[in-house]
Enzyme design. Structure first.
Site, short mmCIF file in Angstrom:
data_model
loop_
_atom_site.label_atom_id
_atom_site.label_comp_id
_atom_site.label_asym_id
_atom_site.label_seq_id
_atom_site.Cartn_x
_atom_site.Cartn_y
_atom_site.Cartn_z
N LYS A 81 0.80 -1.24 0.00
CA LYS A 81 0.00 0.00 0.00
C LYS A 81 0.83 1.28 0.00
CE LYS A 81 -4.02 -1.63 2.63
NZ LYS A 81 -4.61 -1.48 3.97
N LYS B 37 -7.66 -11.17 -1.84
CA LYS B 37 -8.53 -11.29 -0.66
C LYS B 37 -9.70 -10.30 -0.75
CE LYS B 37 -6.42 -8.04 2.41
NZ LYS B 37 -5.89 -7.59 3.65
N LYS C 140 -12.42 -4.47 2.37
CA LYS C 140 -13.32 -3.33 2.54
C LYS C 140 -13.04 -2.26 1.51
CE LYS C 140 -12.98 -3.18 7.48
NZ LYS C 140 -12.02 -2.59 8.39
P1 AMP Z 1 -9.33 -4.74 8.57
O1 AMP Z 1 -10.43 -4.77 7.58
O2 AMP Z 1 -8.01 -4.60 7.90
O3 AMP Z 1 -9.55 -3.77 9.70
O4 AMP Z 1 -9.31 -6.19 9.22
C1 AMP Z 1 -9.98 -6.55 10.40
C2 AMP Z 1 -9.79 -8.03 10.64
O5 AMP Z 1 -10.43 -8.78 9.59
C3 AMP Z 1 -8.33 -8.49 10.66
O6 AMP Z 1 -8.18 -9.48 11.66
C4 AMP Z 1 -8.13 -9.09 9.30
O7 AMP Z 1 -7.13 -10.07 9.29
C5 AMP Z 1 -9.50 -9.70 9.02
N1 AMP Z 1 -9.77 -9.78 7.57
C6 AMP Z 1 -9.88 -8.75 6.70
N2 AMP Z 1 -10.13 -9.18 5.45
C7 AMP Z 1 -10.17 -10.55 5.52
C8 AMP Z 1 -10.39 -11.59 4.57
N3 AMP Z 1 -10.62 -11.32 3.29
N4 AMP Z 1 -10.37 -12.87 5.02
C9 AMP Z 1 -10.15 -13.15 6.32
N5 AMP Z 1 -9.93 -12.22 7.27
C10 AMP Z 1 -9.93 -10.92 6.88
#
Ligand code: AMP
Ligand code: TRP
Length: 322
Positions: free
Chosen positions: A107, A188, A191
């Site tokens: 990023k 993956k 968001k």
């Molecule tokens: P974030 O969206 O980066 O704040 O992620 C919050 C939590 O969701 C973290 O523990 C990430 O590892 C998990 N997470 C986000 N995207 C994925 C995904 N595609 N698959 C599994 N876990 C995810």
């Protein structure tokens, strides 16, 4: 019953990967803390009003999951110790190790206008975790490297200044640690993906969820089988359905094997719709009463401060701050 800490950014809306990879594995045990990490959301360009809205709805989701009962739910920016410890850890972490973080590499690296916060972000995350003396950090696969960095920082600190920090372990689900995009099963689900059809939001209606799954990219052939290498699209849907229904991927694959992708996707859609509906309804009810959300966050803040204050005092003393 291990004490846990985990966090989620209120950047954009929460998607199914967050739920399956992380939230679903957060347990409401006493002594565990779950945090909406609003300061982390400032590491990339943001809109203040959107940040406020997303922070409330993310908090509502954690409360709807019952994490405010037993364990504690709070906002990172409400507990000032996080930012203060982050500065101290900024002086313990090394340029080289932060430069090796894959999230930063994808990023930030090479972007002259990326914020400095995007680079030091893992040290704020280490501060979040280390303030609460927890043993476990339940996260998705993509955060494993950051938790390992947290361990290195804690060990380096302890060997230099004495045994102040508990060294935590990452806890990653065996199935569902990495939910893939519905449009490209080699990436993956995220968001921040601009394509709304790539992700299922926890706020999506039943109809929208079903439509997104029915149009998910699948693989060539027509046999439903679990084979992440050769059939990443089908395997991703199998993992999603398995984690949400409790049925193994093998059993699901056997049931749908020869019925064609259409019937398979209808089955997956039904599982996802049924799993998310009660949660969405609870979140909606809570969001209708923002004062109740704020009241619960205040309780969480007080509990978090009771842990974080003495911990930071110990750190300050250990490093020689008067
Ligand atoms: P974030 O969206 O980066 O704040 O992620 C919050 C939590 O969701 C973290 O523990 C990430 O590892 C998990 N997470 C986000 N995207 C994925 C995904 N595609 N698959 C599994 N876990 C995810
Ligand atoms: N960096 C994590 C992510 O993007 C969010 C996070 C911040 C976190 N602080 C944390 C996760 C502490 C676990 C523990 O997903």
């Amino acid at each position: 019953m291990a004490k846990a800490f985990s966090g989620i950014q209120p950047t954009g809306q929460i998607q199914l990967g967050n739920y399956i990879g992380a939230l679903r594995n957060w347990r409401p045990d006493p002594g565990s803390f779950y945090c909406v990490v609003d300061l982390h959301s400032l590491s990339q360009p943001w809109d203040p009003k959107e940040l406020q809205e997303n922070t409330r709805s993310t908090a509502a989701l954690l409360l709807a999951l019952g994490l405010g009962q037993g364990s504690h739910v709070f906002l990172q920016s409400h507990v000032q110790e996080h930012a203060e410890l982050a500065w101290i850890l900024n002086c313990i972490g090394r340029m080289g190790e932060l430069g090796r973080m894959t999230q930063f590499k994808s990023k930030g690296r090479g972007h002259q206008d990326a914020s400095v916060g995007l680079f030091t972000y893992p040290l704020l995350m280490a501060s979040d975790i280390l303030l609460y003396r927890v043993e476990e950090v339940p996260v998705g696969e993509d955060q494993k490297q950051h938790v390992e960095l947290t361990r290195d920082i804690a060990e380096r600190f302890n060997s230099r200044f004495g045994p102040v920090f508990t060294v935590p372990e990452p806890r990653i689900a065996e199935v569902g640690g990495r939910v893939m995009s519905l449009r490209n099963p080699l990436e993956k689900m995220s968001k921040s993906d601009p394509d709304p059809n790539s992700k299922i939001l926890l706020s999506d209606s039943d109809e929208v969820i079903a439509k997104k799954i029915m149009t998910a990219v699948t693989d060539s052939g027509r046999e439903v089988a679990y084979d992440p290498k050769e059939k990443p699209g089908v395997s991703n849907l199998l993992e999603i359905a398995s984690t949400l229904s409790g049925e193994s991927v093998e059993a699901l694959a056997a049931r749908y094997r020869d019925g064609g992708y259409g019937a398979f996707k209808r089955g997956v859609a039904e599982v996802v719709v049924e799993a998310l509906r009660p949660l969405r309804e609870k979140v909606e009810a809570l969001l209708a009463d923002p004062e109740e959300i704020d009241r619960q966050l205040e309780i969480g803040r007080a509990a978090a401060e009771r842990e974080a204050r003495p911990m930071l005092a110990e750190v300050r003393e250990a490093v020689g701050l008067l």
